[in-house]
Write a protein that holds these residues in place. Structure first.
Motif, mmCIF file in Angstrom:
data_model
loop_
_atom_site.group_PDB
_atom_site.id
_atom_site.type_symbol
_atom_site.label_atom_id
_atom_site.label_comp_id
_atom_site.label_asym_id
_atom_site.label_seq_id
_atom_site.Cartn_x
_atom_site.Cartn_y
_atom_site.Cartn_z
ATOM 1 N N CYS B 6 -12.763 -0.518 29.505
ATOM 2 C CA CYS B 6 -13.201 0.721 28.855
ATOM 3 C C CYS B 6 -12.060 1.734 28.852
ATOM 4 O O CYS B 6 -11.544 2.097 29.913
ATOM 5 C CB CYS B 6 -14.394 1.309 29.592
ATOM 6 N N ASN B 36 -6.454 7.813 29.426
ATOM 7 C CA ASN B 36 -6.865 8.235 30.769
ATOM 8 C C ASN B 36 -6.131 7.375 31.804
ATOM 9 O O ASN B 36 -6.228 6.145 31.762
ATOM 10 C CB ASN B 36 -8.384 8.062 30.881
ATOM 11 N N THR B 62 -13.763 1.547 23.244
ATOM 12 C CA THR B 62 -13.677 3.002 23.280
ATOM 13 C C THR B 62 -14.817 3.571 22.466
ATOM 14 O O THR B 62 -15.067 3.096 21.354
ATOM 15 C CB THR B 62 -12.337 3.466 22.657
ATOM 16 N N VAL B 96 -22.167 7.286 26.231
ATOM 17 C CA VAL B 96 -21.030 6.360 26.242
ATOM 18 C C VAL B 96 -21.430 5.050 26.906
ATOM 19 O O VAL B 96 -21.190 3.958 26.379
ATOM 20 C CB VAL B 96 -19.826 7.001 26.986
ATOM 21 N N GLU B 117 -12.533 7.602 36.989
ATOM 22 C CA GLU B 117 -13.115 8.762 36.310
ATOM 23 C C GLU B 117 -12.184 9.178 35.200
ATOM 24 O O GLU B 117 -11.017 8.805 35.176
ATOM 25 C CB GLU B 117 -13.317 9.931 37.282
ATOM 26 N N ASN B 122 -14.078 14.366 34.705
ATOM 27 C CA ASN B 122 -14.212 13.957 36.109
ATOM 28 C C ASN B 122 -15.619 13.497 36.466
ATOM 29 O O ASN B 122 -16.124 13.803 37.539
ATOM 30 C CB ASN B 122 -13.824 15.111 37.048
ATOM 31 N N ALA B 124 -16.969 10.312 36.717
ATOM 32 C CA ALA B 124 -17.147 9.114 37.526
ATOM 33 C C ALA B 124 -18.553 8.551 37.330
ATOM 34 O O ALA B 124 -19.247 8.224 38.275
ATOM 35 C CB ALA B 124 -16.879 9.404 39.003
HETATM 36 N N1 LIG Z 1 -15.566 7.587 25.421
HETATM 37 C C1 LIG Z 1 -15.311 6.544 26.221
HETATM 38 N N2 LIG Z 1 -15.062 5.320 25.699
HETATM 39 C C2 LIG Z 1 -14.813 4.246 26.498
HETATM 40 N N3 LIG Z 1 -14.786 4.315 27.826
HETATM 41 C C3 LIG Z 1 -15.017 5.498 28.410
HETATM 42 C C4 LIG Z 1 -15.293 6.680 27.653
HETATM 43 N N4 LIG Z 1 -15.492 7.707 28.507
HETATM 44 C C5 LIG Z 1 -15.346 7.189 29.754
HETATM 45 N N5 LIG Z 1 -15.063 5.867 29.703
HETATM 46 C C6 LIG Z 1 -14.788 4.939 30.833
HETATM 47 O O1 LIG Z 1 -15.536 5.350 31.965
HETATM 48 C C7 LIG Z 1 -14.690 5.742 33.033
HETATM 49 C C8 LIG Z 1 -15.317 6.882 33.793
HETATM 50 O O2 LIG Z 1 -15.502 7.980 32.936
HETATM 51 P P1 LIG Z 1 -16.339 9.269 33.330
HETATM 52 O O3 LIG Z 1 -17.654 8.792 33.777
HETATM 53 O O4 LIG Z 1 -16.378 10.070 32.084
HETATM 54 O O5 LIG Z 1 -15.544 9.938 34.426
HETATM 55 C C9 LIG Z 1 -13.352 6.035 32.377
HETATM 56 O O6 LIG Z 1 -12.286 5.888 33.292
HETATM 57 C C10 LIG Z 1 -13.328 5.016 31.245
HETATM 58 O O7 LIG Z 1 -12.930 3.738 31.707
#
Ligand SMILES: Nc1ncnc2c1ncn2[C@@H]1O[C@H](COP(=O)(O)O)[C@@H](O)[C@H]1O
Ligand SMILES: Cc1cc2nc3c(=O)[nH]c(=O)nc-3n(C[C@H](O)[C@H](O)[C@H](O)COP(=O)(O)OP(=O)(O)OC[C@H]3O[C@@H](n4cnc5c(N)ncnc54)[C@H](O)[C@@H]3O)c2cc1C
Lengths: 317, 246
Positions: B6, B36, B62, B96, B117, B122, B124
């Protein structure tokens, strides 16, 4: 509102971040704590002091594991008809908080730094952009899960003991086998929970010079941390690395010596209540983020500060 | 091995953080976006290393708009086999996670890797939610990953230390520092990335469980108070009486 707060225990105590989460929950509504393990009922009853009106303990899980903990919290929340589930966003919280939310069909808020504003809906203030901003997040679902950022709010201690009940729930299988567990030695708080942190960077010139950093930390009862290059070149262990790509911390006191204060470093520490910067270079960017600055050589200033703390502790005893 | 990584975009770590539209939107004006770091340096590179030694494919996914394509091409340049973009402006983490889980369900991967994250929100959250939606185990904050047949051995950060765990495939992990070393794409990779498949897929419906109503910034810090390096007693005194932290 009915609130369920998940709290974990470590080394014979309920963890500090979890107890803060209990006080946090209490400010939202009637709070029940759910926990697991072999901590004595007397110790568990102490959660009442922090605001719990009841403690539910599952004795069947002795080691934290995501599959069963997710079940434990989700099932408890369902059976109590909880409106809000709160847990501390430490390593365990990160592994189960969003799962519990997904299981319950609940909106999840991570990195909460304040209690929800319910004057118009249910809006939670959270940390975003590595501490450079806050987002005010509305939760639209009936049930809400909040991951609370440790050290954001002080725990309140005005309640009495809470009744403790054992839970008898089928939690299904645990699909992850723990082969080995290496826990940090000693009684220093782990970085995300530490109230006092002494940190150093490349300005210390080499790993052999860390004695003066450790002396200060020991005298203060602080946890040690470091900048990223210092962990990358192996002067210090990886788990000490703080910043945007390391651990984000928000202690009461952060003492940084020989660290320039690059934006990625600041991102992990700018939530600290008080920042002290020791650097030979008056132009070091870190001074802009500091509350107290000492323009001077860490090799002279750190031992002097350690002595001053010793003197202070002796005269205060 | 069939791996799904991801990938999200994030503002460059030095980007100025500002908001527009009455403080309801992140101001992207003049902001450079990067992959990221957790997704690129750790999850993607480790996935590539595993398929380089044991064979298999690495697909990136993505959830984003065409504005994410440069980020996706960078992941392809580093070595991913192909890429999927779910064509949507992501509303929150659950949105997502739901899109990724739906895609993963239909295509069956051995391991879904996320970063620990995103460095902008941030949260996670996404990895853990994908695991729950897929009904698969979730290994959070993994710092090492080895796979032998259909059993993986991982090291992960837990409160106060580390754990070595074993889990059967399929499962989901979030990658933290230690998993792999950053790779710089070379010219050949960058050229090859131009012709690698980037499949655009329509999103599935999903309710908004959360929404950002506003952003705000922390109060400005008061100016730094300088203390004579010879006089650490004064610093200790201020920490005790003024800052009240010791
Ligand atoms: N829009 C997105 N598309 C694909 N993967 C995502 C996206 N947003 C977050 N991720 C994946 O989820 C992880 C944790 O994201 P988050 O929960 O937003 O902190 C990231 O490091 C990515 O690997
Ligand atoms: C995407 C990305 C993510 C990053 N993430 C992080 C992160 O999470 N955490 C992090 O820390 N960095 C991170 N960095 C690296 C960051 O940009 C800086 O390079 C790093 O923080 C610098 O470390 P430092 O301050 O220890 O070393 P330097 O920048 O070399 O600074 C050393 C400082 O010590 C001072 N000094 C020298 N001698 C003395 C002395 N005798 N006494 C006192 N002071 C002295 C110098 O004046 C200088 O200010 C990241 C970078 C990128 C690109």
């Amino acid at each position: 509102m009915t609130v369920v707060v998940f709290v974990e225990s470590k080394n014979g105590n309920l963890v500090k971040a979890g107890l803060e989460a209990v006080s946090y929950g209490k400010r939202i509504g009637e709070t029940t704590v759910v926990t697991f393990g072999d901590l004595s009922s007397d110790a568990l009853a102490g959660a009442g002091t922090y605001g719990a009106s009841k403690v539910l303990v599952h004795r069947g899980i002795t080691e934290g594991n995501g599959d069963q903990l997710t079940q434990l919290v989700a099932k408890t929340a369902e059976s109590l008809g909880a409106d809000v589930v709160v847990l501390a966003q430490d390593q365990t919280g990160k592994s189960i908080g969003p799962r519990i939310a997904a299981k319950l069909g609940a909106g999840h808020v991570s990195s909460a730094v304040d209690v929800p504003d319910t004057s118009n809906g249910f809006v939670v203030k959270t940390n975003v952009f590595s501490g450079k901003a806050f987002a005010h997040v509305a939760v639209n679902s009936a049930i809400k899960v909040i991951s609370y950022t440790p050290n954001s709010l002080a725990a309140t201690k005005d309640g009495g003991n809470a009744p403790v009940e054992e839970l008898n729930l089928d939690l299904g299988d645990n699909r992850i086998t723990v082969k080995e567990r290496k826990l940090q030695e000693g009684d220093v708080a782990p970085l995300p929970e530490a109230e006092l942190v002494v940190s150093a960077g490349r300005g210390l010139k080499g790993p052999e010079n860390w004695g003066i950093v450790e002396d200060l930390a020991k005298t203060l009862g602080a946890t040690t941390a470091c900048s990223r290059p210092v962990a990358d070149i192996g002067w210090r262990p990886h788990h000490e690395h703080v910043g945007q790509t390391g651990i984000a911390i928000r202690p009461n006191l952060y003492i940084a010596s020989g660290i320039s204060g690059a934006i990625q470093h600041l991102a992990g520490v700018n939530g600290s209540k008080t920042i002290v910067v020791i650097n030979t270079d008056a132009e070091a960017p870190f001074f802009k983020a500091a509350d107290y600055g000492v323009i001077g050589d860490a090799f002279e200033v750190l031992p002097r500060l350690t002595e001053a703390i010793k003197k202070f502790k002796e005269s205060n005893n | 091995m069939k791996l799904l990584v991801c990938i999200s975009k994030a503002p460059d770590t030095t980007a100025k953080i500002a908001f527009t539209d009455g403080d309801t939107k992140f101001d992207e004006n003049g902001v450079q976006f990067i992959v990221n770091p957790y997704d690129e340096w750790y999850a993607l590179v480790r996935a590539l290393e595993l398929t380089e030694t044991s064979g298999g494919t690495v697909t990136t996914i993505t959830v984003g708009t065409a504005a994410d394509d440069p980020t996706i091409r960078k992941a392809l340049a580093i070595g991913a086999t192909d890429a999927v973009r779910i064509d949507a402006d992501p509303k929150d983490s659950f949105y997502v996670a739901k899109q990724i889980a739906e895609y993963a369900k239909a295509n069956e991967y051995d391991i879904v890797l996320t970063g620990k994250e995103t460095i902008n929100y941030n949260g996670a959250q996404v990895g853990a939610m994908v695991a729950e939606l897929l009904g698969q185990p979730f290994v959070s904050l993994a710092t090492k990953l080895e796979v032998a047949g259909n059993v993986a051995t991982l090291e992960r950060d837990v409160s106060g230390g580390i754990e070595v765990v074993e889990v059967g495939t399929p499962f989901v992990l979030s990658a933290a520092k230690g998993m792999a070393e950053q790779r710089i794409p070379n010219m050949r990779g960058i050229m090859a990335a131009r012709t690698k498949p980037l499949n655009v897929v329509q999103p599935v419906d999903c309710d908004d469980l959360t929404s950002v109503v506003a952003y705000s910034k922390p109060d400005e810090k008061a100016a730094c108070k300088y203390i004579d390096p010879e006089n650490m007693d004064e610093l200790v005194n201020l920490l005790h009486t003024e800052a009240k932290v010791i």
